[in-house]
Scaffold this motif. Structure first.
Motif, PDB file in Angstrom:
ATOM      1  N   ALA A  22      26.698  38.162  44.413  1.00 18.53           N
ATOM      2  CA  ALA A  22      25.531  37.298  44.612  1.00 18.53           C
ATOM      3  C   ALA A  22      24.804  37.013  43.309  1.00 18.53           C
ATOM      4  N   LEU A  23      25.220  37.680  42.235  1.00 14.30           N
ATOM      5  CA  LEU A  23      24.572  37.520  40.937  1.00 14.30           C
ATOM      6  C   LEU A  23      25.339  36.510  40.082  1.00 14.30           C
ATOM      7  N   PRO A  24      24.680  35.854  39.138  1.00 20.75           N
ATOM      8  CA  PRO A  24      25.381  34.896  38.252  1.00 20.75           C
ATOM      9  C   PRO A  24      26.294  35.638  37.282  1.00 20.75           C
ATOM     10  N   LEU A  25      27.594  35.539  37.485  1.00 24.18           N
ATOM     11  CA  LEU A  25      28.550  36.275  36.667  1.00 24.18           C
ATOM     12  C   LEU A  25      29.378  35.312  35.825  1.00 24.18           C
ATOM     13  N   SER A  26      29.601  35.661  34.569  1.00 24.33           N
ATOM     14  CA  SER A  26      30.442  34.864  33.685  1.00 24.33           C
ATOM     15  C   SER A  26      31.899  35.312  33.821  1.00 24.33           C
ATOM     16  N   ALA A  27      32.800  34.563  33.177  1.00 22.65           N
ATOM     17  CA  ALA A  27      34.212  34.942  33.185  1.00 22.65           C
ATOM     18  C   ALA A  27      34.403  36.332  32.580  1.00 22.65           C
ATOM     19  N   ARG A  28      33.630  36.631  31.535  1.00 25.06           N
ATOM     20  CA  ARG A  28      33.758  37.945  30.907  1.00 25.06           C
ATOM     21  C   ARG A  28      33.219  39.043  31.824  1.00 25.06           C
ATOM     22  N   ASP A  29      32.210  38.719  32.609  1.00 22.22           N
ATOM     23  CA  ASP A  29      31.729  39.681  33.594  1.00 22.22           C
ATOM     24  C   ASP A  29      32.828  39.983  34.614  1.00 22.22           C
ATOM     25  N   TRP A  30      33.489  38.932  35.084  1.00 23.52           N
ATOM     26  CA  TRP A  30      34.582  39.130  36.044  1.00 23.52           C
ATOM     27  C   TRP A  30      35.734  39.909  35.408  1.00 23.52           C
ATOM     28  N   ALA A  31      35.960  39.679  34.128  1.00 23.46           N
ATOM     29  CA  ALA A  31      37.013  40.431  33.429  1.00 23.46           C
ATOM     30  C   ALA A  31      36.675  41.919  33.412  1.00 23.46           C
ATOM     31  N   GLN A  32      35.404  42.230  33.195  1.00 23.43           N
ATOM     32  CA  GLN A  32      34.997  43.630  33.201  1.00 23.43           C
ATOM     33  C   GLN A  32      35.145  44.225  34.596  1.00 23.43           C
ATOM     34  N   ILE A  33      34.851  43.441  35.619  1.00 24.46           N
ATOM     35  CA  ILE A  33      35.049  43.901  36.996  1.00 24.46           C
ATOM     36  C   ILE A  33      36.526  44.231  37.232  1.00 24.46           C
ATOM     37  N   ALA A  34      37.407  43.389  36.717  1.00 22.47           N
ATOM     38  CA  ALA A  34      38.847  43.639  36.865  1.00 22.47           C
ATOM     39  C   ALA A  34      39.260  44.910  36.134  1.00 22.47           C
ATOM     40  N   ARG A  35      38.682  45.129  34.941  1.00 26.08           N
ATOM     41  CA  ARG A  35      39.014  46.349  34.188  1.00 26.08           C
ATOM     42  C   ARG A  35      38.595  47.596  34.954  1.00 26.08           C
ATOM     43  N   GLN A  36      37.428  47.534  35.569  1.00 32.32           N
ATOM     44  CA  GLN A  36      36.875  48.706  36.249  1.00 32.32           C
ATOM     45  C   GLN A  36      37.410  48.876  37.668  1.00 32.32           C
ATOM     46  N   GLY A  37      38.022  47.833  38.225  1.00 32.48           N
ATOM     47  CA  GLY A  37      38.417  47.856  39.629  1.00 32.48           C
ATOM     48  C   GLY A  37      39.563  48.816  39.907  1.00 32.48           C
ATOM     49  N   SER A  38      39.616  49.310  41.147  1.00 30.93           N
ATOM     50  CA  SER A  38      40.726  50.154  41.581  1.00 30.93           C
ATOM     51  C   SER A  38      41.996  49.319  41.689  1.00 30.93           C
ATOM     52  N   TRP A  39      43.106  50.005  41.831  1.00 30.58           N
ATOM     53  CA  TRP A  39      44.382  49.297  41.958  1.00 30.58           C
ATOM     54  C   TRP A  39      44.363  48.353  43.159  1.00 30.58           C
ATOM     55  N   GLN A  40      43.898  48.842  44.314  1.00 36.15           N
ATOM     56  CA  GLN A  40      43.879  48.002  45.516  1.00 36.15           C
ATOM     57  C   GLN A  40      42.934  46.827  45.336  1.00 36.15           C
ATOM     58  N   MET A  41      41.784  47.066  44.715  1.00 32.83           N
ATOM     59  CA  MET A  41      40.822  45.981  44.513  1.00 32.83           C
ATOM     60  C   MET A  41      41.443  44.874  43.668  1.00 32.83           C
ATOM     61  N   VAL A  42      42.130  45.253  42.599  1.00 31.35           N
ATOM     62  CA  VAL A  42      42.762  44.255  41.730  1.00 31.35           C
ATOM     63  C   VAL A  42      43.851  43.508  42.482  1.00 31.35           C
ATOM     64  N   ARG A  43      44.675  44.236  43.218  1.00 31.47           N
ATOM     65  CA  ARG A  43      45.752  43.603  43.989  1.00 31.47           C
ATOM     66  C   ARG A  43      45.216  42.565  44.981  1.00 31.47           C
ATOM     67  N   MET A  44      44.068  42.846  45.569  1.00 36.04           N
ATOM     68  CA  MET A  44      43.524  41.976  46.615  1.00 36.04           C
ATOM     69  C   MET A  44      42.726  40.796  46.054  1.00 36.04           C
ATOM     70  N   ASN A  45      42.457  40.773  44.741  1.00 33.68           N
ATOM     71  CA  ASN A  45      41.574  39.746  44.192  1.00 33.68           C
ATOM     72  C   ASN A  45      42.202  38.973  43.039  1.00 33.68           C
ATOM     73  N   LEU A  46      43.514  38.889  43.024  1.00 29.27           N
ATOM     74  CA  LEU A  46      44.187  38.173  41.937  1.00 29.27           C
ATOM     75  C   LEU A  46      43.799  36.703  41.912  1.00 29.27           C
ATOM     76  N   ASN A  47      43.729  36.061  43.067  1.00 27.82           N
ATOM     77  CA  ASN A  47      43.333  34.652  43.111  1.00 27.82           C
ATOM     78  C   ASN A  47      41.860  34.481  42.729  1.00 27.82           C
TER      79      ASN A  47
END
Length: 521
Positions: free
Chosen positions: A229-254
């Motif tokens: 719900a917060l304004p996130l940049s591409a780099r913010d999303w990249a950090q989310i991907a770095r920190q995410g669990s394996w399942q989280m990353v697998r489910m959010n590739l798109n």
């Protein structure tokens, strides 16, 4: 001269017990025992509408079966399906049944099965729905839920806080946990919207609140759903991907593709490396079909290196598929009924993976570890399909899945092998067992008749029938040389190997479940 094989078959099959039950196509079938039926429904049913049964019919059948078996077996089935089958809704339902029964097995089963926030919310939702006979938790379930809330870590509670119906806040308001820790008291107050001591907030939650005030700070390590719900940049999303669990990353590739993550230098390689991390795959307890689903769902925005990593992850997830001694024949059902979603119809959340895809996946995986295996896809008859034993599982699975359609004739592969006088040590069916093309008016099923003929040439051969849909009947009666098993987790492969090697007792799969000690962790 009369056809000796035909008349010999008739003589032998007349000695077999008649199939007195009927499948959902109205064709003769053998009824499984109530214990076996419950295990079958629990291991394959997702409480969603399937090709043959509505979600309501499945639920009614499971509740009926729970009345026919002892609480101890219900508890063992719940533990088996959660820990070895990685199921969610069914184990929670079975634990709720035990709670409603006031069974002594309820507390230890709860502790084994309700092992994360999603499972806790599932359990509370089922209890409140009234389907198990009560609409309140009751004192003992309430105490167990309180104990779970008062022992879960901050990260587990944060993960549990994502989701509704009920939300974790609803659960907290319902059971009124009395935390002993200052941080937990602050967390619960924050969760339900009451005043809290900001200084007492646990680290991740404090970082989240600070980030909301100043987005220039580092992304906090909280479930990404709390951040969307917060304004996130591409780099913010990249950090989310770095920190995410394996399942989280697998489910959010798109999702990463939509937010420009792959355009950042090094991110496609980082995500690919995470996906093919064998230790992470093992910790995630991933179903091979979940990886197949991710492969099928990946959009054009997902780079080739990431899609290739998914296929590599699929190969890694199947390392436990056994190499079986002797000649193996795999018979995947590619009939029309196998086109239904493997986890049932769930509206917009319906899985793109069909039963036929799972059957093809099992066949391709067995071929991968047993290159000399024969694969005989069948519908009304055996269908020719060229597979490559050295090809990837996804390639072979796609070839098999592409030939689906037609009616179901479970005896067709055995009939083909009998006509060609084939030899084999293990025959594996992957089907929904709803055979009707070969239906007989009376006596044994055609599958049992053909298996009897096959055994005359292969006296030591064994037959495995993997059912990947919730059904209570089979085309091959359970006996010493025949194993009926439900599900499609890695445990299925382990049990097949044990059965082929003669390491299972006559109770077979149900015996595996019955051997579980619910009280031991």
């Amino acid at each position: 001269m009369a056809n000796l094989q035909l008349f010999q078959s008739a003589k032998q099959t007349s000695l077999l017990p008649a199939a007195l039950g009927f499948n959902t196509e109205g064709a003769p079938a053998y009824a499984l025992t109530p214990r076996h039926q419950l295990a079958q429904y629990a291991a394959t049913g997702c409480l969603n509408t399937t090709f043959y049964a509505s979600a309501e019919a499945q639920l009614a059948r499971v509740l009926e079966l729970c009345k026919a078996v002892e609480p101890a077996f219900i508890a063992k089935t719940a533990v088996y399906c959660r820990e070895r089958g990685y199921m969610k809704d069914m184990p929670a339902l079975l634990v709720a049944v035990l709670a409603a029964q006031g069974a002594a097995e309820f507390p230890p089963a709860f502790e084994r099965v309700i092992n994360n926030g999603k499972m806790l919310r599932n359990f509370v939702q089922i209890m409140r729905s009234g389907v198990v006979g009560r609409k309140s938790l009751g004192s003992r379930p309430k105490k167990l839920v309180q104990a779970w809330l008062n022992s879960a870590s901050e990260q587990v509670l944060l993960a549990a806080a994502v989701g509704n119906a009920p939300s974790l806040a609803d659960v907290v308001k319902m059971v009124h946990p009395k935390p002993q820790d200052a941080w937990r008291a602050a967390f619960f107050a924050w969760l339900i919207g009451k005043q809290y001591d900001a200084k007492a907030l646990p680290p991740a939650l404090a970082a989240f609140e600070a980030y909301k005030l100043d987005p220039a700070q580092a992304i906090p390590e909280v479930p990404f759903q709390m951040l969307t719900a917060l304004p996130l940049s591409a780099r913010d999303w990249a950090q989310i991907a770095r920190q995410g669990s394996w399942q989280m990353v697998r489910m959010n590739l798109n999702t990463f593709g939509r937010h420009g993550v792959y355009a950042i230098d090094g991110m496609p390689e980082l995500i690919a490396a995470k996906l093919r991390d064998s230790e992470a795959i093992d910790r995630a307890r991933v179903f091979p079909y979940q990886l197949m689903s991710a492969c099928m769902a990946a959009s054009e925005s997902v780079p080739a290196i990431v899609r290739n990593a998914l296929e590599q992850a699929l190969e890694i997830s199947l390392l436990n598929v056994p190499r079986i001694a002797g000649r193996v024949v795999v018979c995947p059902d590619v009939s029309g009924s196998m086109s239904s979603p493997v986890s049932g119809f769930r509206g917009s959340a319906t899985s793109s993976v069909r039963c036929i895809d799972v059957a093809a996946l099992v066949a391709a995986a067995m071929l991968r570890k047993n290159p000399d295996a024969m694969v005989l896809p069948f519908e009304q008859s055996v269908v020719t399909c060229q597979l490559d034993a050295q090809g990837t599982v996804m390639e072979n699975a796609a070839r098999l899945a592409a030939i689906g359609g037609g009616g179901t004739n479970c005896s067709a592969p055995l009939l083909r092998m009998n006509s060609k006088k084939e030899l084999a040590d293990l025959v594996i069916y992957v089907s929904d067992n709803e055979s009707w093309i070969d239906a007989r008016r009376s006596g044994a099923t055609a599958t049992m008749g053909q298996w009897t003929v096959f055994k005359q040439r292969n006296p030591q051969a064994k037959l495995v029938c993997i059912d990947i849909a919730p059904h209570a009947r089979t085309q091959a009666m359970e006996r010493e040389d025949i194993l009926n098993i439900g599900g499609f987790s890695d445990d299925v492969f382990r049990i097949i190997a044990a059965f082929a090697a003669g390491r299972l007792d006559p109770a077979h799969w149900v015996g595996e479940i019955d051997a579980i000690d619910v009280a031991s962790c």
